[in-house]
Design an enzyme around this catalytic site. Structure first.
Site, PDB file in Angstrom:
ATOM      1  CG  HIS A  48       4.948 -45.987 -18.940  1.00  0.00           C
ATOM      2  ND1 HIS A  48       5.978 -45.787 -18.045  1.00  0.00           N
ATOM      3  CD2 HIS A  48       4.271 -44.811 -18.991  1.00  0.00           C
ATOM      4  CE1 HIS A  48       5.934 -44.546 -17.581  1.00  0.00           C
ATOM      5  NE2 HIS A  48       4.907 -43.933 -18.141  1.00  0.00           N
ATOM      6  CG  HIS A  95      10.045 -38.778 -17.351  1.00  0.00           C
ATOM      7  ND1 HIS A  95      10.231 -37.672 -18.130  1.00  0.00           N
ATOM      8  CD2 HIS A  95       8.924 -39.367 -17.828  1.00  0.00           C
ATOM      9  CE1 HIS A  95       9.265 -37.567 -19.030  1.00  0.00           C
ATOM     10  NE2 HIS A  95       8.452 -38.597 -18.862  1.00  0.00           N
TER      11      HIS A  95
END
Length: 743
Positions: A48, A95
């Protein structure tokens, strides 16, 4: 865990680090890290944060263009020149995993995070969009996720006072467990008034501002870099909790603080929290920091060092202030009743030193933590998936014609992917700040006016993941082309791209093949349309593990694109305006129903090839459509996409309750004529008086076209088939999705 915890390769593995990465950390430090230091590396080297499995290919994307004010990756968001001394900042991020576990807060904090990326640069957010993917809508689980995500987006964005002006929503069983929530923000700023995420000037004080730090979101970056499983709900503490009212205060305070001139650099605290902001700001400036964690305002007592460092509590910023001007910063945040705590200072050592209770609990170099400075970079092997060679080419020769065309059309208009998303977007405030031009006017892209210069920004998010699944390279090119086509049909000049690349596990060689070829296709298309990629987000590990069976999502490289409408006289609606206007299809009709909603969801054939697409043909079409809008008196322009020509025409009817009468020119079978999704086609309507000027222009440019009919009153007709009143189709189109969600 505490400072005395023994750190081993097994410890590293539990934090998501590979054995060779653990060895590299020992080599960098010249010793075995303690647990806090290992935690720092684990989040910063997570997929990430580090893009370790994607950066090699991301660097192949076009990143230069005349309109760019900053390059890709240089700041928290892309920044392009929109004239008159103004810049437009924009970015999209995912998300996904948090939203799959806790849909309301996952989606809400996704919205909050992307807006902070914009205003931390000094730009005021003026618009939001989103790209959402859910599973089978007949499942109660999917219905719950839809309701939660939509409520989260609306609940946060509406309170923050930023209009949500557009987006896209798809439903497919591949997203049953691992949904996708991609949020995009757009902001404007005067050129020369932006702020960078830097930490220049040894001796300058470091402040944390905004909310207090809690235990929510700890290891959120690591959570986003792992597979979802049936036990992922146990990771619920990794989901952040948002407060839009606090973010509104932080937004206003941050923009006001920038104007004091006291800020050297500023970065929001998203993934990896304090760890990420301190390391990235220091690495960018070649400096270091000394941080006293005892001075960080916390929500819970006795938080351990790694908890403070890795917390992803929302609505926080890290600011480097000019020494001697601290009072200016403090005064602004006091005015807005926000925390503003001096927690350390910048050094010239290149090291990050974190202290707690008077003891140095972590001592690590900043540069090796970040992308391009020492974080791992991998070149994964990949394999062409076997399913690619099993896909068939479907046309009128190998599919049966429907016995009842009217029944087929009624089925089509009820498919979730084709229905109006009214139930969703009516929960979003699209009118706040009164600049949205597309609130009551339908167009292919969303449009937000810029009051300062009389121009407008057009924006869209696009990706048909079924196309990408069938052919990652061509499907990604189509995603870029569709985005550009939507902007062009609205009267805008495409400027630049931000992307959100959603894929499965990069260690799966077939998934990685999809990724590599999608990036290649995206890059080729962006070069052709002169829309450089300003940044975005890579989201791997989007797959579910159910009963030991791995189910990756369809590859979903979402394209966020913005364009500029230089003159609002060129702003063009997709809606029919006047009875009697000619309806003309520009582009080539082909005997092609591959990957269409008709083929997949009515005929039940999932494994088909990608629909027809040729990049040069698409580019020529778009160039001509731009000319048509500027030089002819077209009444409407609408591209043909999902649902084919029939859905295109229906959507053009609804705003003014106009109908149509059309005929098949006889080149293909009726169902393929109406429902095929071959690319590079646009429908325009124009008065009979000016029709010849349009057809002359088309002929001069050697672009195929066919006049298929005319705009009528409230009735619609296809050849001899009476399709009824447009109001009946409109009722189904606008209301049926809500009925499915609430069922």
């Amino acid at each position: 865990m505490n400072k005395n915890t023994e750190v081993t390769v097994e410890t590293a593995g539990k934090l998501g680090l590979l054995p060779e990465e653990f060895d590299k950390i020992i080599s960098i430090l010249g010793r075995t890290p303690n647990f806090t230091e290992l935690s720092i590396f684990s989040v910063m080297w997570s997929e990430h944060c580090s893009y370790k499995n994607s950066i090699k290919y991301l660097k192949t994307l076009p990143r230069e263009g005349e309109c760019l004010l900053v390059g890709a990756g240089e700041e928290n968001a892309g920044l392009v020149d929109i004239g008159d001394g103004l810049g437009c900042a924009f970015k999209i991020e995912s998300h996904n995993h948090p939203s799959a576990i806790e849909p309301y807060q996952g989606a809400a904090t996704g919205v909050g995070g992307i807006h902070r990326d914009i205003f931390t640069m000094g730009a005021r957010p003026i618009a939001a969009l989103n790209s959402l993917r859910f599973g089978d809508l007949s499942l109660p689980h999917t219905q719950r996720l839809v309701k939660g995500v939509v409520s989260g987006i609306g609940g946060y964005g509406n309170c923050l006072g930023v209009p949500t002006i557009g987006g896209e929503v798809y439903f497919d069983p591949c997203y049953n467990q691992n949904i996708l929530v991609n949020a995009m923000s757009i902001g404007t700023v005067k050129k020369g008034e932006t702020v960078s995420a830097i930490a220049d000037g040894p001796g300058n004080p470091v402040f944390i501002v905004g909310s207090a730090t809690g235990k929510d979101g700890i290891h959120g970056a690591t959570f986003a870099s792992a597979d979802l499983t049936e036990n992922s709900a146990e990771d619920l503490p990794a989901v952040q909790v948002g407060d839009p009212f606090q973010e509104k205060l932080l937004l206003e305070a941050s923009l006001e603080a920038i104007k004091t001139g006291a800020i050297v650099g500023m970065q929001d605290m998203g993934a990896a929290g304090i760890t990420c902001s301190t390391s990235e700001m220091s690495a960018k400036s070649g400096t270091g920091m000394v941080i006293d964690l005892d001075k960080v305002p916390t929500r819970q007592a006795n938080m351990q060092a790694f908890e403070i460092l890795l917390s992803e509590s929302q609505e926080r910023m890290l600011i480097v202030c000019k020494k001697g001007e601290e009072h200016k910063l403090i005064a602004v945040f006091d005015k807005w009743d926000l925390e503003c705590a001096e927690i350390g200072h910048v050094t010239d050592t290149g090291m990050l030193e974190f202290f707690q209770n008077g003891e140095r609990i972590a001592h690590v170099p900043s540069e090796p933590l970040v992308l391009g400075g020492g974080a791992p970079v991998y070149d994964r092997s990949y394999t062409r998936p076997a399913y690619i060679d099993q896909l068939k080419d479907y046309n009128s020769g190998n599919t049966p014609a429907p016995d009842d065309l009217m029944a087929t059309l009624n089925q089509l208009v009820r498919l979730p992917n084709l229905l109006s998303k009214r139930w969703i977007y009516e929960q979003y405030d699209s009118m706040v700040r009164t600049n949205t031009a597309t609130t009551n006017t339908a167009s292919d892209a969303s449009v937000i006016r810029i009051k300062e210069n009389g121009k407008a920004i057009a924006a869209t998010v696009d990706c048909n993941s079924s196309y990408v699944y069938a052919d990652p390279e061509k499907g990604a090119m189509i995603a870029v082309a569709e985005a550009a086509r939507n902007l062009v049909c609205t009267g805008a000049e495409p400027l630049a791209v931000t992307n959100n690349l959603n894929f499965g596990n990069p260690y799966n060689e077939e998934v990685y093949w999809q990724f590599v070829h999608a990036v290649k296709g995206m890059g080729n298309a962006c070069k052709k349309f002169n829309t450089p990629v300003t940044g975005g987000n890579v989201s791997f590990y989007n797959q579910s593990v159910i009963n030991d069976r791995v189910e990756p999502i369809n590859p979903t490289p979402t394209i966020g694109m913005i364009g500029l409408i230089h003159n609002m006289d060129h702003f063009t609606s997709l809606s029919f305006q006047n009875e009697g206007d000619a309806i003309i299809v520009i582009g080539t009709l082909r005997d092609d129903i591959n990957q269409s909603e008709y083929l997949k969801n009515i005929l039940g054939i999932k494994d088909s090839k990608c629909p027809y697409f040729e990049l040069e043909e698409e580019f020529a079409l778009q160039q001509l459509v731009r000319q048509i809008i500027r030089t002819t008196k077209v009444q409407s322009v609408h591209d043909i996409a999902e649902g084919g020509l029939f859905m295109n025409l229906l959507e053009s009817c609804f705003e003014h309750n106009k109908g149509f009468e059309i005929n098949n020119p006889g080149m293909v079978r009726n169902d393929i004529f109406l429902l095929g999704e071959s690319q590079s086609r646009v429908v325009v309507s124009i008065s009979q008086e000016f029709k010849n000027s349009l057809t002359d222009l088309l002929g001069q440019n050697n672009i195929n076209f066919v006049e298929v009919g005319r705009v009528t009153g409230s009735k619609i007709r296809f050849e001899d088939l009476d399709l009824g009143n447009i109001s009946d189709w409109k009722s189904v189109y606008q209301n049926h999705l809500g009925q499915l969600i609430e069922s």
